[in-house]
Write a protein that holds these residues in place. Sequence first.
Motif, PDB file in Angstrom:
ATOM      1  N   TYR A 180       1.000  -1.163  -0.029  1.00  0.00           N
ATOM      2  CA  TYR A 180      -0.101   0.083   0.111  1.00  0.00           C
ATOM      3  C   TYR A 180       1.097   1.030  -0.338  1.00  0.00           C
ATOM      4  O   TYR A 180       0.343   2.440   0.043  1.00  0.00           O
ATOM      5  CB  TYR A 180      -0.821   0.019   1.362  1.00  0.00           C
ATOM      6  N   SER A 181       2.327   0.713   0.215  1.00  0.00           N
ATOM      7  CA  SER A 181       3.401   2.063  -0.356  1.00  0.00           C
ATOM      8  C   SER A 181       3.785   2.809  -1.321  1.00  0.00           C
ATOM      9  O   SER A 181       3.796   0.989  -2.862  1.00  0.00           O
ATOM     10  CB  SER A 181       4.134   2.185   1.243  1.00  0.00           C
ATOM     11  N   ARG A 182       3.881   3.947  -1.625  1.00  0.00           N
ATOM     12  CA  ARG A 182       4.428   4.737  -2.656  1.00  0.00           C
ATOM     13  C   ARG A 182       5.237   4.961  -2.854  1.00  0.00           C
ATOM     14  O   ARG A 182       6.295   4.737  -3.538  1.00  0.00           O
ATOM     15  CB  ARG A 182       3.726   6.300  -3.092  1.00  0.00           C
ATOM     16  N   LYS A 183       6.240   4.183  -1.154  1.00  0.00           N
ATOM     17  CA  LYS A 183       7.288   4.766  -1.208  1.00  0.00           C
ATOM     18  C   LYS A 183       8.796   3.244  -1.529  1.00  0.00           C
ATOM     19  O   LYS A 183       9.923   3.571  -1.209  1.00  0.00           O
ATOM     20  CB  LYS A 183       7.928   4.985  -0.076  1.00  0.00           C
ATOM     21  N   THR A 184       7.368   1.858  -2.205  1.00  0.00           N
ATOM     22  CA  THR A 184       7.942   1.029  -2.501  1.00  0.00           C
ATOM     23  C   THR A 184       9.346   0.965  -3.687  1.00  0.00           C
ATOM     24  O   THR A 184       8.454   1.619  -4.926  1.00  0.00           O
ATOM     25  CB  THR A 184       6.959   0.095  -2.768  1.00  0.00           C
ATOM     26  N   LYS A 185      10.610   0.395  -3.490  1.00  0.00           N
ATOM     27  CA  LYS A 185      11.640   0.299  -4.568  1.00  0.00           C
ATOM     28  C   LYS A 185      12.085  -1.185  -4.491  1.00  0.00           C
ATOM     29  O   LYS A 185      12.450  -1.807  -4.084  1.00  0.00           O
ATOM     30  CB  LYS A 185      12.285   1.459  -4.578  1.00  0.00           C
ATOM     31  N   VAL A 186      11.482  -1.316  -5.914  1.00  0.00           N
ATOM     32  CA  VAL A 186      12.210  -3.027  -6.217  1.00  0.00           C
ATOM     33  C   VAL A 186      13.873  -2.811  -6.548  1.00  0.00           C
ATOM     34  O   VAL A 186      14.556  -2.236  -7.332  1.00  0.00           O
ATOM     35  CB  VAL A 186      11.450  -3.328  -7.856  1.00  0.00           C
ATOM     36  N   PRO A 187      14.349  -3.590  -5.866  1.00  0.00           N
ATOM     37  CA  PRO A 187      15.708  -3.617  -5.822  1.00  0.00           C
ATOM     38  C   PRO A 187      16.178  -4.437  -7.205  1.00  0.00           C
ATOM     39  O   PRO A 187      16.996  -3.481  -7.790  1.00  0.00           O
ATOM     40  CB  PRO A 187      16.122  -5.111  -5.264  1.00  0.00           C
ATOM     41  N   VAL A 188      15.427  -4.770  -7.722  1.00  0.00           N
ATOM     42  CA  VAL A 188      15.995  -5.244  -9.526  1.00  0.00           C
ATOM     43  C   VAL A 188      14.842  -4.597 -10.153  1.00  0.00           C
ATOM     44  O   VAL A 188      13.929  -5.542  -9.666  1.00  0.00           O
ATOM     45  CB  VAL A 188      16.327  -7.106  -9.308  1.00  0.00           C
ATOM     46  N   ALA A 189      14.926  -3.892 -11.022  1.00  0.00           N
ATOM     47  CA  ALA A 189      13.811  -3.173 -12.089  1.00  0.00           C
ATOM     48  C   ALA A 189      13.439  -4.420 -12.926  1.00  0.00           C
ATOM     49  O   ALA A 189      12.938  -4.337 -13.089  1.00  0.00           O
ATOM     50  CB  ALA A 189      14.844  -2.202 -12.563  1.00  0.00           C
ATOM     51  N   LYS A 190      14.783  -5.202 -13.806  1.00  0.00           N
ATOM     52  CA  LYS A 190      14.241  -6.933 -15.041  1.00  0.00           C
ATOM     53  C   LYS A 190      14.231  -7.589 -14.117  1.00  0.00           C
ATOM     54  O   LYS A 190      14.598  -8.610 -15.156  1.00  0.00           O
ATOM     55  CB  LYS A 190      15.386  -6.827 -15.785  1.00  0.00           C
ATOM     56  N   ALA A 191      13.920  -8.071 -12.958  1.00  0.00           N
ATOM     57  CA  ALA A 191      13.807  -8.959 -12.039  1.00  0.00           C
ATOM     58  C   ALA A 191      12.469  -9.769 -12.532  1.00  0.00           C
ATOM     59  O   ALA A 191      11.493  -9.417 -13.255  1.00  0.00           O
ATOM     60  CB  ALA A 191      13.149  -9.011 -10.564  1.00  0.00           C
ATOM     61  N   PRO A 192      12.170 -10.923 -13.275  1.00  0.00           N
ATOM     62  CA  PRO A 192      11.497 -12.092 -13.689  1.00  0.00           C
ATOM     63  C   PRO A 192      10.179 -11.896 -12.510  1.00  0.00           C
ATOM     64  O   PRO A 192      10.432 -11.832 -11.802  1.00  0.00           O
ATOM     65  CB  PRO A 192      12.075 -12.985 -13.936  1.00  0.00           C
ATOM     66  N   MET A 193       9.589 -12.403 -13.854  1.00  0.00           N
ATOM     67  CA  MET A 193       7.372 -12.223 -12.250  1.00  0.00           C
ATOM     68  C   MET A 193       6.727 -13.680 -12.734  1.00  0.00           C
ATOM     69  O   MET A 193       7.060 -14.253 -13.561  1.00  0.00           O
ATOM     70  CB  MET A 193       6.814 -11.238 -12.595  1.00  0.00           C
ATOM     71  N   PHE A 194       6.587 -14.535 -11.375  1.00  0.00           N
ATOM     72  CA  PHE A 194       6.134 -15.516 -11.190  1.00  0.00           C
ATOM     73  C   PHE A 194       4.763 -15.575 -11.429  1.00  0.00           C
ATOM     74  O   PHE A 194       4.342 -14.518 -10.671  1.00  0.00           O
ATOM     75  CB  PHE A 194       6.239 -16.562 -11.530  1.00  0.00           C
ATOM     76  N   GLU A 195       3.369 -16.015 -11.966  1.00  0.00           N
ATOM     77  CA  GLU A 195       2.485 -15.784 -11.302  1.00  0.00           C
ATOM     78  C   GLU A 195       2.381 -16.655  -9.850  1.00  0.00           C
ATOM     79  O   GLU A 195       0.738 -16.133  -8.809  1.00  0.00           O
ATOM     80  CB  GLU A 195       1.282 -16.892 -12.538  1.00  0.00           C
ATOM     81  N   ASN A 196       2.476 -17.405  -8.984  1.00  0.00           N
ATOM     82  CA  ASN A 196       2.927 -18.087  -8.131  1.00  0.00           C
ATOM     83  C   ASN A 196       3.695 -18.470  -7.733  1.00  0.00           C
ATOM     84  O   ASN A 196       5.216 -18.277  -8.042  1.00  0.00           O
ATOM     85  CB  ASN A 196       1.905 -18.695  -7.590  1.00  0.00           C
ATOM     86  N   ILE A 197       4.671 -18.909  -6.134  1.00  0.00           N
ATOM     87  CA  ILE A 197       5.763 -19.513  -5.532  1.00  0.00           C
ATOM     88  C   ILE A 197       6.305 -20.913  -6.377  1.00  0.00           C
ATOM     89  O   ILE A 197       7.085 -20.903  -6.131  1.00  0.00           O
ATOM     90  CB  ILE A 197       5.616 -19.820  -4.005  1.00  0.00           C
ATOM     91  N   TYR A 198       5.228 -21.686  -6.714  1.00  0.00           N
ATOM     92  CA  TYR A 198       5.422 -22.657  -7.586  1.00  0.00           C
ATOM     93  C   TYR A 198       6.192 -22.517  -8.368  1.00  0.00           C
ATOM     94  O   TYR A 198       6.893 -23.300  -8.493  1.00  0.00           O
ATOM     95  CB  TYR A 198       4.382 -23.833  -7.207  1.00  0.00           C
ATOM     96  N   GLN A 199       5.860 -21.954  -9.637  1.00  0.00           N
ATOM     97  CA  GLN A 199       6.313 -21.480 -10.885  1.00  0.00           C
ATOM     98  C   GLN A 199       7.712 -20.616 -10.369  1.00  0.00           C
ATOM     99  O   GLN A 199       9.121 -21.092 -11.135  1.00  0.00           O
ATOM    100  CB  GLN A 199       6.161 -20.986 -11.686  1.00  0.00           C
ATOM    101  N   PHE A 200       7.795 -20.326  -9.143  1.00  0.00           N
ATOM    102  CA  PHE A 200       9.043 -19.431  -8.821  1.00  0.00           C
ATOM    103  C   PHE A 200       9.985 -20.297  -9.032  1.00  0.00           C
ATOM    104  O   PHE A 200      11.332 -20.637  -8.823  1.00  0.00           O
ATOM    105  CB  PHE A 200       9.156 -18.188  -7.843  1.00  0.00           C
ATOM    106  N   ASP A 201       9.836 -21.784  -7.942  1.00  0.00           N
ATOM    107  CA  ASP A 201      10.704 -23.433  -7.404  1.00  0.00           C
ATOM    108  C   ASP A 201      11.090 -23.974  -8.412  1.00  0.00           C
ATOM    109  O   ASP A 201      12.183 -24.179  -8.472  1.00  0.00           O
ATOM    110  CB  ASP A 201       9.863 -23.844  -6.384  1.00  0.00           C
TER     111      ASP A 201
END
Length: 240
Positions: free
Chosen positions: A30-51
């Motif tokens: 909910y915060s606008r101060k959030t910064k993504v550490p790695v801008a080009k980090a891949p996105m997955f639909e769930n944790i299972y796909q990430f693992d």
Amino acid sequence: MSEDQNSDSSTSESEVSACSSSFDPMKVLYSRKTKVPVAKAPMFENIYQFDAAQDKNNEIIPVGNSELVQQREEKKIAEKLQKEKEIEEFNKQRFSHYQGLTSVPRKQKAAKNVLTRLGNMEGPLAALKDCVDRRIRIQVVTRHASGVRGVLHATLVAFDKQWNLALSDVLEVWKRKGVKKRKIPPAMGTPVPRGTAASIFPVPVVTETPLGGGVWECTRHLPQLLVRGEHVVLVNIVER
């Protein structure tokens, strides 16, 4: 001041930093101060796909990489075509030495019946074959359940190995005992009027001659007759 601004003012940099020990995931959402550490980090639909993506052999692609998905599908199609081509080439080499051969048509078996087997008869049946060819008259002694029934004088037309005989121009002679009064069996019902059967089909005329002692000799002429082999006692060649 709005509720979002109050939440941002109360949120510190350490709480929205992913590398901080005081990281608060609820405030990050909910915060606008959030910064993504790695801008080009891949996105997955769930944790299972990430693992599963951590395994190098796995083909799970992050969300938003449609080009990689298309490349993967094209690669699969190319591998499939290559495999089919290799199998086709293998089959050509495997059956190459059969290409010059031609199939030999099977010989059709000749039809076999009583008439075609007559020419190969041997032994006693060969004498019957001679009677058929030369139209020689024969004499056939027949039997019934308890003894000899009578004699057939006829011309032999055809026969088989079971001694079934097809005869023509048959003169049948047999004997029977006379009866005082002839009765019609109850199962026969009303007797057929005299001459009715003859109008439907010509019934051979039976000539009866008394021999004495209550014995009658019966004679009738038949244009054609088929005798089963189990009723044949003796076959005698009358003419030579």
